[in-house]
Structures are given as structure tokens and as C-alpha cells.
Design an enzyme around this catalytic site. Structure first.
Site, mmCIF file in Angstrom:
data_model
loop_
_atom_site.group_PDB
_atom_site.id
_atom_site.type_symbol
_atom_site.label_atom_id
_atom_site.label_comp_id
_atom_site.label_asym_id
_atom_site.label_seq_id
_atom_site.Cartn_x
_atom_site.Cartn_y
_atom_site.Cartn_z
ATOM 1 N N TYR A 39 0.836 -1.082 0.017
ATOM 2 C CA TYR A 39 -0.103 -0.016 0.080
ATOM 3 C C TYR A 39 0.934 1.124 0.169
ATOM 4 O O TYR A 39 1.825 1.468 -0.755
ATOM 5 C CB TYR A 39 -1.017 -0.213 1.041
ATOM 6 C CG TYR A 39 -2.258 0.747 0.818
ATOM 7 C CD1 TYR A 39 -2.977 0.555 -0.084
ATOM 8 C CD2 TYR A 39 -2.800 1.924 1.735
ATOM 9 C CE1 TYR A 39 -3.858 1.522 -0.314
ATOM 10 C CE2 TYR A 39 -3.493 2.483 1.652
ATOM 11 C CZ TYR A 39 -4.558 2.798 0.554
ATOM 12 O OH TYR A 39 -5.266 3.353 0.440
ATOM 13 N N LYS A 94 -19.990 -20.855 -10.044
ATOM 14 C CA LYS A 94 -19.191 -20.809 -11.356
ATOM 15 C C LYS A 94 -17.660 -20.252 -11.084
ATOM 16 O O LYS A 94 -16.757 -20.707 -11.595
ATOM 17 C CB LYS A 94 -19.908 -19.594 -12.116
ATOM 18 C CG LYS A 94 -19.385 -19.765 -13.607
ATOM 19 C CD LYS A 94 -20.566 -20.905 -14.351
ATOM 20 C CE LYS A 94 -20.318 -20.785 -15.759
ATOM 21 N NZ LYS A 94 -21.333 -21.839 -16.300
ATOM 22 N N ASP A 137 -26.934 -16.619 -16.727
ATOM 23 C CA ASP A 137 -28.437 -16.706 -16.395
ATOM 24 C C ASP A 137 -29.103 -15.418 -16.478
ATOM 25 O O ASP A 137 -29.866 -14.876 -15.628
ATOM 26 C CB ASP A 137 -28.536 -16.915 -14.567
ATOM 27 C CG ASP A 137 -28.136 -18.567 -14.584
ATOM 28 O OD1 ASP A 137 -27.903 -19.506 -15.540
ATOM 29 O OD2 ASP A 137 -27.705 -19.154 -13.301
ATOM 30 N N ASP A 162 -24.405 -19.638 -21.246
ATOM 31 C CA ASP A 162 -25.448 -20.359 -21.608
ATOM 32 C C ASP A 162 -25.849 -20.266 -22.855
ATOM 33 O O ASP A 162 -26.537 -21.172 -23.535
ATOM 34 C CB ASP A 162 -26.958 -19.437 -20.871
ATOM 35 C CG ASP A 162 -26.850 -19.336 -19.404
ATOM 36 O OD1 ASP A 162 -26.652 -20.423 -18.771
ATOM 37 O OD2 ASP A 162 -26.774 -18.164 -18.795
ATOM 38 N N ALA A 195 -36.352 -22.658 -27.094
ATOM 39 C CA ALA A 195 -35.771 -21.459 -28.107
ATOM 40 C C ALA A 195 -35.247 -20.411 -27.532
ATOM 41 O O ALA A 195 -35.452 -19.221 -27.809
ATOM 42 C CB ALA A 195 -37.174 -21.216 -28.830
ATOM 43 N N GLY A 196 -34.738 -20.622 -26.417
ATOM 44 C CA GLY A 196 -34.083 -19.556 -25.571
ATOM 45 C C GLY A 196 -32.505 -19.312 -25.654
ATOM 46 O O GLY A 196 -32.070 -19.903 -27.099
ATOM 47 N N ALA A 198 -29.767 -20.934 -25.060
ATOM 48 C CA ALA A 198 -29.116 -22.117 -25.316
ATOM 49 C C ALA A 198 -29.607 -22.855 -26.565
ATOM 50 O O ALA A 198 -28.583 -23.081 -27.493
ATOM 51 C CB ALA A 198 -29.284 -23.106 -24.274
ATOM 52 N N ASN A 318 -21.256 -27.506 -19.310
ATOM 53 C CA ASN A 318 -20.421 -26.573 -19.868
ATOM 54 C C ASN A 318 -19.078 -26.437 -19.209
ATOM 55 O O ASN A 318 -18.349 -25.686 -19.676
ATOM 56 C CB ASN A 318 -21.174 -25.158 -19.529
ATOM 57 C CG ASN A 318 -22.432 -25.042 -20.621
ATOM 58 O OD1 ASN A 318 -22.726 -26.026 -20.931
ATOM 59 N ND2 ASN A 318 -23.173 -23.682 -20.279
#
Length: 407
Positions: A39, A94, A137, A162, A195-196, A198, A318
Site C-alpha cells: 500500500y 461458477k 443466467d 448459457d 428456443a431460448g 441455449a 459447460n
């Protein structure tokens, strides 16, 4: 989930200390001299260097090995819009995977914001801290806008796991499954239930790999996405084919491939019976897939099947991708993660499945006899230590060759 497993999960997250990650010092700070360097007054010197050359932040700070895992909590797992705070355990998870598999440091950041433009602006303002941004997400279709805008405005890698993470692992597994079935991707009739983020991203990547868009049937809650449907968003419109098929049952008739990124138990065994010979089924909803493997195998014996679960063969997860994609990108200070890097990850994961499996992987899964490339082993196991070297190196090379690397 059983009561015992639920309690074990809660205990895991709460004991002996709350949460899954913590910050650790990388330099000594035990003496007065150490503190004078860490510091004041010593810290002023790297500040001056960064003012003169912003790139030196990679030399004097942790920026080059620090990723932000960011959510607004609008599409957490299969739980939906639970909010930013409730999404934190997933973001910490994650972070733990980044550190465990690729030795990448992470700050998990939960942003209480449902407005896509405000979310983008917030991320842009905090981006100087990081060497990369991993989005997580965020509900569709807003996630497509957020990712695209950040890629325009930032000169560090931006990745929505995703979307592209799922697409990369699914693609690697599917290429191997079709090879085993003696089929070509370009000849396949593909049904994608979901149909999102992914689903759209996976279909886009499969088209890049050779799938024919006119042979892809995207199915959402209202049925087949087709050219005559009103009210389609721009992403669904990409896959709105001229077809008389309207229901999932219509789409499944003579289909070669089913990819489920939707919800539990949405694929009836009776529909599996109507698929073409030697079909491929990826039922990836977690923790309960679109169809349980036992149900599918009871009606067909010629299936190659994958799920997102670790207790069945062929876990499409993933974690096979995102730690190593970022590792490769960070190692060459990539300014973006581009299509060439996605494809390099696909081919690296695909090829690694054909190599002999290390004993330590067998031990981790309690497998006594060796496993090898085949219908029950399409892609490497998540704990395979070779992924870090093989996938990261392939991604780094693709970044260099495509001009995305900063080094």
C-alpha cells in the site's frame, strides 16, 4: 431431490463458513516493509506506470487473470427469475469451477437490474477491473442484446455461457455421436426443444459446422417456430422455416437428432418411436431431463443418448468449455472471443474424446475398467486434467491466428 441430499447441499454451502469462494493474498503482508510496498507509499509506483501505459495493468495487477461472472438473476438454472441475490450461489459455483479447473480468479457480481440497456451500461462501467466478462443466467431474448452490446463496447473477452458454452459442448458431442452412427451433420433433420439462449446459440453453431437451417425445427411453448407465425423475436425468426409441421410430435417424425434445452419430461417415449433409424437424443434439462434415459432406451435400442447429469454416461456440461475458453483467451490477452475460438474449442473437445482416458479420471468416477470412445463416451469427463492444456491451447492458437490476440 431427496431430503438427505437437499440438507447435504445446504450444509455444504453454509459450513464451515458461508459460501464457496474466498479471496487469498498472493504477496506477503506480514511486516512493515511488506505493507509499505503493498500500500502506501509503494503502491503509487504501479499507479504511475499504468497512467503512462494502460497495458501495464496486466503486469502490475490481477486484471489478466480475473474474470467477472455476472448475472441479473432473471433465468437462474431452471428456477426462472429468482432475482440477483438468489442467483449468487450459482455465480459462486461458477467462480469455484473457474478456479478449480483453470486457475482463474473470479469476482461474482449480481446486478439488480432488469433493464437490458442499464445492465450493459453498468457492466461497461466496471469492466476496467477485469480481463474478461462471463455472463450467466440472463433471460432470453435480453441476453442476446446484452452480449452483443458488450462485445461492441469492450475490448476484453465477453462470453455468455448459457449461449456459446452450451453450444460448444453440444456440438462436440453431437459430431462424435453422428460419427459413431455413420451420419453427416448436413444430412440431419434436427429438432431443438427450447428456443431460448441455449437453443438459439446451439443451432447457430451447428449451422456454422454444416447443419442445414431448413432441416432444423425449433420448438417452443407454442409449437414449431415457422414462417407463418406472428410475434417471433429476431432470434426465433432466424429459424422460422417454411414447413407444415406445427407440434413437437410433427417435428419428431423422422427426425435424426433431438436436442432438449427446455424442461423436465417434455419428450414422450411415444415420440421417440417415430424418429428415424439410429437417432441421437440429447435431453439436457437439469436436473430432470426431457426424457429419462431408461424411458428412451425402453422404446428404442438404436439410440445414442446424452444428458446434463453426472450419474449417466455422456454428461454434456459447460464446465468442459468455459474455464478453458477463458484460460486460452486470457493467456494471449484476447480482445474478444470470436467464432474461430468457438470452433477451436469444439474440435479440441471432440478430438480429446478419442484419446485414451487417464487413470485419475477413472478413479474419480469409480470406474475400474478403462472406457473408450463410443456410444457411452462421446466427450471427455469434466474432471479430465487434459482439458486445460488441450482446449486452452487450441483457443489461444485460434485467437492468435484470427487476429484477436493482444499479445
Amino acid at each position: 431431490m431427496s431430503d438427505a441430499l437437499r440438507q447435504a447441499a445446504l450444509d455444504y454451502h453454509s459450513q464451515p463458513v458461508p459460501g464457496k469462494v474466498r479471496i487469498a493474498l498472493s504477496k506477503p503482508a506480514g511486516t512493515q516493509y511488506d505493507l509499505s510496498l503493498a500500500y502506501t507509499p509503494g503502491v503509487a509506483e504501479p499507479v504511475k506506470e499504468i497512467v503512462l501505459d494502460p497495458r501495464s495493468a496486466y503486469r502490475y495487477t490481477n486484471k489478466g487473470n480475473l474474470v467477472a461472472v455476472i448475472t441479473n438473476g432473471t433465468a437462474v438454472l431452471g428456477l426462472g427469475n429468482v432475482g440477483a441475490l438468489a442467483g449468487k450461489p450459482v455465480m459462486e459455483g461458477k467462480a469455484a469451477l473457474f478456479k478449480r479447473f483453470a486457475d482463474i480468479d473470479v469476482f461474482d457480481i449480481e446486478i439488480d437490474c432488469d433493464n437490458p440497456q442499464e445492465l450493459v451500461d453498468t457492466i461497461v462501467r466496471i469492466a476496467p477491473t477485469f480481463g474478461g466478462i462471463n455472463l450467466e443466467d440472463i433471460k432470453a431474448p435480453e441476453c442476446f442484446f446484452v452480449e452483443a452490446e458488450l462485445k461492441k463496447r469492450l475490448s476484453i473477452p465477453v462470453f455468455h455461457d448459457d449461449q456459446q458454452g452450451t453450444a460448444i459442448v453440444v456440438s462436440a458431442a453431437l459430431l462424435n455421436a453422428l460419427e459413431l452412427q455413420g451420419k453427416k451433420l448436413s444430412d440431419m433433420n434436427i429438432v431443438c426443444l427450447g428456443a431460448g439462449a441455449a437453443g438459439i446459440a446451439t443451432m447457430r453453431l451447428l449451422v456454422k459446422l454444416g447443419a442445414v437451417k431448413e432441416n432444423i425445427y425449433l420448438v417452443d411453448r407454442e409449437g414449431v417456430v415457422h414462417a407463418g407465425r406472428a410475434g417471433l423475436n429476431a432470434q426465433k425468426q432466424e429459424f422460422a422455416n417454411m414447413t407444415s409441421k406445427r407440434s413437437l410430435a410433427d417435428a419428431m417424425h423422422d427426425a435424426n437428432v433431438f436436442i432438449g434445452v427446455s424442461g423436465p419430461k417434455l419428450l414422450a417415449p411415444e415420440l421417440v418411436k417415430t424418429m428415424a433409424k439410429n437417432p441421437v437424443i440429447f435431453a439436457l434439462s437439469n436436473p430432470v431431463p426431457e426424457i429419462m434415459p431408461e424411458e428412451a432406451m425402453n422404446v428404442r435400442s438404436d439410440i445414442i443418448l446424452a444428458t446434463g447429469r453426472s450419474d449417466y454416461p455422456n454428461q454434456v456440461n459447460n464446465v468442459l468449455c468455459f474455464p478453458y475458453l477463458f484460460r486460452g483467451a486470457l493467456d494471449v490477452r484476447a480482445r474478444t472471443i470470436n467464432e474461430e475460438m468457438y470452433l477451436a474449442a469444439v474440435y479440441a473437445i471432440q478430438a480429446l474424446a478419442k484419446e485414451p482416458v487417464p487413470d485419475e479420471v477413472l478413479a474419480a468416477y469409480g470406474i475400474e475398467r478403462g472406457i473408450s470412445f463410443g456410444p457411452a463416451y462421446l466427450i471427455p469427463k469434466p474432471v479430465d486434467p487434459r482439458l486445460k492444456d488441450v482446449v486452452s491451447a487450441a483457443v489461444a492458437r485460434a485467437a492468435i491466428d484470427s487476429g484477436a490476440a493482444g499479445l
